[in-house]
Write an enzyme that holds these catalytic residues in place. Structure first.
Site, PDB file in Angstrom:
ATOM      1  N   GLN A   1       0.818  -1.218   0.000  1.00 25.83           N
ATOM      2  CA  GLN A   1       0.000   0.000   0.000  1.00 25.83           C
ATOM      3  C   GLN A   1       0.852   1.269   0.000  1.00 25.83           C
ATOM      4  OE1 GLN A   1      -3.134  -0.094  -0.619  1.00 25.83           O
ATOM      5  NE2 GLN A   1      -3.761  -2.171  -0.066  1.00 25.83           N
TER       6      GLN A   1
ATOM      7  N   SER B   1       2.730  -5.502  -5.155  1.00 28.31           N
ATOM      8  CA  SER B   1       1.661  -6.058  -5.988  1.00 28.31           C
ATOM      9  C   SER B   1       1.302  -5.081  -7.106  1.00 28.31           C
ATOM     10  CB  SER B   1       0.436  -6.307  -5.102  1.00 28.31           C
ATOM     11  OG  SER B   1      -0.649  -6.722  -5.877  1.00 28.31           O
ATOM     12  N   ALA B   2       1.137  -5.598  -8.332  1.00 30.40           N
ATOM     13  CA  ALA B   2       0.881  -4.720  -9.491  1.00 30.40           C
ATOM     14  C   ALA B   2      -0.532  -4.146  -9.501  1.00 30.40           C
ATOM     15  CB  ALA B   2       1.129  -5.504 -10.780  1.00 30.40           C
TER      16      ALA B   2
ATOM     17  N   THR C   1       7.211 -20.198 -15.616  1.00 34.91           N
ATOM     18  CA  THR C   1       7.424 -19.221 -16.692  1.00 34.91           C
ATOM     19  C   THR C   1       6.871 -17.856 -16.292  1.00 34.91           C
ATOM     20  OG1 THR C   1       7.190 -21.039 -18.244  1.00 34.91           O
ATOM     21  CG2 THR C   1       7.043 -18.803 -19.169  1.00 34.91           C
TER      22      THR C   1
ATOM     23  N   CYS D   1      -9.625  -9.076   1.751  1.00 38.43           N
ATOM     24  CA  CYS D   1      -9.348 -10.484   2.067  1.00 38.43           C
ATOM     25  C   CYS D   1      -9.987 -10.902   3.389  1.00 38.43           C
ATOM     26  CB  CYS D   1      -7.856 -10.729   2.164  1.00 38.43           C
ATOM     27  SG  CYS D   1      -6.990 -10.153   0.744  1.00 38.43           S
TER      28      CYS D   1
HETATM   29  N1  PLP Z   1      -0.508  -6.981   1.422  1.00 39.56           N
HETATM   30  C1  PLP Z   1      -1.345  -5.934   1.545  1.00 39.56           C
HETATM   31  C2  PLP Z   1      -1.029  -4.858   2.535  1.00 39.56           C
HETATM   32  C3  PLP Z   1      -2.482  -5.849   0.754  1.00 39.56           C
HETATM   33  O1  PLP Z   1      -3.313  -4.808   0.889  1.00 39.56           O
HETATM   34  C4  PLP Z   1      -2.752  -6.890  -0.172  1.00 39.56           C
HETATM   35  C5  PLP Z   1      -3.971  -6.886  -0.970  1.00 39.56           C
HETATM   36  O2  PLP Z   1      -5.061  -6.660  -0.493  1.00 39.56           O
HETATM   37  C6  PLP Z   1      -1.851  -7.953  -0.264  1.00 39.56           C
HETATM   38  C7  PLP Z   1      -0.736  -7.967   0.551  1.00 39.56           C
HETATM   39  C8  PLP Z   1      -2.071  -9.092  -1.220  1.00 39.56           C
HETATM   40  O3  PLP Z   1      -1.704  -8.715  -2.536  1.00 39.56           O
HETATM   41  P1  PLP Z   1      -2.081  -9.614  -3.780  1.00 39.56           P
HETATM   42  O4  PLP Z   1      -3.509  -9.334  -4.101  1.00 39.56           O
HETATM   43  O5  PLP Z   1      -1.137  -9.156  -4.869  1.00 39.56           O
HETATM   44  O6  PLP Z   1      -1.831 -11.015  -3.429  1.00 39.56           O
END
Ligand code: PLP
Length: 393
Positions: free
Chosen positions: A190, A210-211, A248, A341
């Site tokens: 973030q 994360s992209a 890959t 999540c």
């Molecule tokens: N870490 C944080 C702080 C996040 O906000 C998120 C996504 O919600 C992730 C990890 C997980 O990322 P990804 O969706 O690329 O697995």
């Protein structure tokens, strides 16, 4: 009716400039980067170009970045490398202590607690009521068995920025005194391309990115490792990414990710200022709703170097967060109850409760997160709906 998307910390629409790079790379550089022929070589060149560009964005060296399927995988690879190491060295698992902050994302929290099931000792470092992990609190938990410390940079639920540089210093001082080598991992999902920081500057050993949080494709990310040779990875396969993440590489997705990160990094100050102005507007407008709350309660500014201006956690007690999310959805306003999540899980109040917020109040929380398309009208509309719909509760 307007559509107001205020859940950018969960994800956002794919950015068209990144999508163009992704499309062109997929069509023109379809080769397998591990193949020895020309299409393979061209794909390999694209991959390494992307790695170099990302390394520049985050201030590290290209060979320290390993592409993964996202931050969840990056975090899991890092945590479970400790399990593999203990297995390879046939060590007693309880000789490897892990210290994890109570405010971590599930993709760090859950793998660490899986290690606990194998017999690793896990200690949890709690934040103060402002949602900050203090070096003093971490220092008390360090011991000669500590092998790994995990603290994120920007909390995904509250937007609170953690003093990672000071936390790393605390760990390094302990190491210098005791001779104990400790790995420091930081989830920078973030923070990446949103607030100014440098991987070399904060001095962590490992980090995850994360992209899709930057407008890229979902399922693309990277693990930063300062010393990859110390890693014992559970995966095996074709040896791609120096064996850290065999499989890959998604060259097109990675090329799009790098192009976007480069763009967002160049626009960082402009986007930060824009988010700061909009978030300050939201904070001041919230004052017109008598029972609106902000978590942490001491937050009165959007940024001030202490908070991400892109994320805020608020509540309208006694309205449960889940009900607020559904009611706002009826008005085409899209927010979440904390982390995406967690939204369907029981422990979704873990982060707020660790800051001393009682569970019934924490259950009222919703997260508002801004993106590059968010404007003042979006916030005015949200405030108008919240003031009208939530006032009689
Ligand atoms: N870490 C944080 C702080 C996040 O906000 C998120 C996504 O919600 C992730 C990890 C997980 O990322 P990804 O969706 O690329 O697995």
């Amino acid at each position: 009716m307007r559509n107001v998307y205020l859940d950018w910390a969960a994800t956002g629409p794919i950015d068209l400039s990144g999508l163009r790079v992704l499309h062109d790379t997929a069509v023109e550089n379809y080769g397998n980067p591990s193949s020895l022929h020309n299409p393979g070589n061209r794909a390999f060149t694209e991959l390494e170009k992307a790695r170099a560009l990302l390394a520049r964005c985050f201030d590290c060296r290209p060979h320290e970045l390993f592409f993964t399927s996202g931050a969840t995988e990056a975090n899991n690879i890092l945590v479970f490398s400790l399990l593999k190491r203990a297995l390879v060295l046939k060590k007693d698992f309880s000789a490897y202590n892990v210290i994890v902050s109570a405010i971590e994302h599930a993709s760090v929290w859950e793998p660490v607690h899986t290690l606990k099931k194998f017999g690793f000792k896990v200690k949890v470092v709690q934040p103060d009521e402002e949602g900050v992990i203090r070096p003093q609190a971490l220092g008390k938990l360090l011991d000669k068995q500590t092998a790994l410390v995990l603290v994120m940079l920007v909390n995904n639920e509250t937007g609170v920025i953690q003093p990672v540089e000071d936390l790393v210093r605390c760990v390094r001082n302990f190491s210098a005194r005791t001779g104990k080598n400790i790995l420091f991992h930081c989830d920078i999902v973030q923070a990446a391309c949103k607030i100014p920081f440098s991987l070399q500057g904060v001095g962590v050993d490992a980090a995850s990115i994360s992209a899709h949080k930057l407008g890229g494709l979902k399922g693309i990310g990277a693990l930063y490792l300062r010393r990859s040779r110390d890693m014992d990875v559970l995966y095996t396969g074709g040896g791609q990414e120096k064996g850290i993440r065999p499989g890959t590489e998604n060259v097109a997705g990675i090329a799009g990710f790098a192009a976007l990160a480069d763009r967002r990094q160049n626009e960082l100050q402009k986007n930060l200022k824009q988010a700061e102005a909009i978030m300050n507007f939201l904070i001041s407008e919230l004052k017109s709703i008598p029972h609106a709350r902000i978590f942490p309660s001491g937050r009165s500014v959007a940024w001030g170097g202490r908070y991400s201006p892109f994320i805020i956690n608020i509540a309208f007690p006694p309205l449960p967060g889940e009900v607020a999310v559904r009611m706002l959805n009826e008005h085409n306003i899209y927010v979440s109850t904390g982390s995406a999540c967690h939204s369907r899980k029981k422990d979704r109040t873990r982060v707020l409760e660790s800051m001393g917020i009682p569970r019934p109040l924490a259950e009222c929380a919703i997260r508002i997160s801004l993106g590059p398309d968010t404007d003042f009208e979006d916030i005015s509309y949200f405030i108008a709906v919240a003031a009208r719909e939530f006032k009689t509760l």
